[in-house]
Design an enzyme around this catalytic site. Structure first.
Site, PDB file in Angstrom:
ATOM      1  N   PRO A 145       0.779  -1.245   0.000  1.00 51.92           N
ATOM      2  CA  PRO A 145       0.000   0.000   0.000  1.00 51.92           C
ATOM      3  C   PRO A 145       0.811   1.296   0.000  1.00 51.92           C
ATOM      4  CG  PRO A 145       0.015  -0.940   2.188  1.00 51.92           C
ATOM      5  CD  PRO A 145       0.762  -1.907   1.303  1.00 51.92           C
ATOM      6  N   CYS A 146       1.535   1.542  -1.073  1.00 54.38           N
ATOM      7  CA  CYS A 146       2.302   2.783  -1.160  1.00 54.38           C
ATOM      8  C   CYS A 146       1.384   4.011  -1.202  1.00 54.38           C
ATOM      9  CB  CYS A 146       3.256   2.750  -2.341  1.00 54.38           C
ATOM     10  SG  CYS A 146       2.493   2.446  -3.934  1.00 54.38           S
ATOM     11  N   HIS A 147       0.110   3.793  -1.539  1.00 56.97           N
ATOM     12  CA  HIS A 147      -0.831   4.923  -1.540  1.00 56.97           C
ATOM     13  C   HIS A 147      -1.083   5.444  -0.124  1.00 56.97           C
ATOM     14  CE1 HIS A 147      -3.438   1.415  -0.882  1.00 56.97           C
ATOM     15  NE2 HIS A 147      -4.270   2.238  -0.266  1.00 56.97           N
TER      16      HIS A 147
END
Length: 160
Positions: free
Chosen positions: A126-128
């Site tokens: 989950p780089c977001h």
């Protein structure tokens, strides 16, 4: 090298290209296309079918944790960053500094940002969920508008 397969998934914010082998998913990226090109079929390997189904559940707000097998190719440092990213819970956020501390390399904030940008498993890694230490949105390969949508989506569906 294992044969690669692809299936496209239409999200509310664009087409996701899901790529993998018969064993694991290796890439989930937003495509620069408006329509699904690679349809889900009976011949699609089960791991891609499972990923597709879990993406569908995620976008419906029904799934918060993914369970299909995935692999990523990168340096040991990049892998440590990507592993640390998976510790950021659904609907939560963190900063590059938080990740640098988590991997016990507090001075590597810029390198963490670089590794974050090379993540090929959007949403699952989950780089977001990484925002600036000032609380502002920072870069996202899929576009800041998608990052904002994903964060709002998770806030809307997080379990109370």
């Amino acid at each position: 090298m294992s044969k690669l397969f692809q299936v496209d998934y239409q999200t509310p914010i664009g087409v996701l290209e899901i790529i993998g082998t018969e064993e694991a998913i290796s890439s989930i990226m937003f495509a620069e296309q408006d329509v699904v090109v690679h349809q889900l079929t009976k011949e699609t390997p089960p791991v891609l079918q499972t990923c597709y189904a879990q993406m569908d559940e995620y976008f419906q707000g029904l799934l918060q944790d993914f369970s299909f097998p995935y692999i990523y190719d990168g340096t040991d440092f990049q892998k440590s960053v990507w592993n640390a990213l998976t510790t950021i819970s659904y609907a939560e956020t963190g900063s590059y500094k938080d990740i640098a501390i988590a991997i016990e390399n507090e001075k590597a904030i810029r390198a963490v940002g670089s590794a974050n940008g090379k993540n090929k498993l959007s949403i699952v890694i989950p780089c977001h969920r990484i925002i600036g230490s000032n609380g502002k949105l920072t870069g996202y390969a899929g576009g800041l508008w998608r990052k904002e949508w994903l964060l709002e989506h998770e806030q809307k569906f997080k379990q109370q």
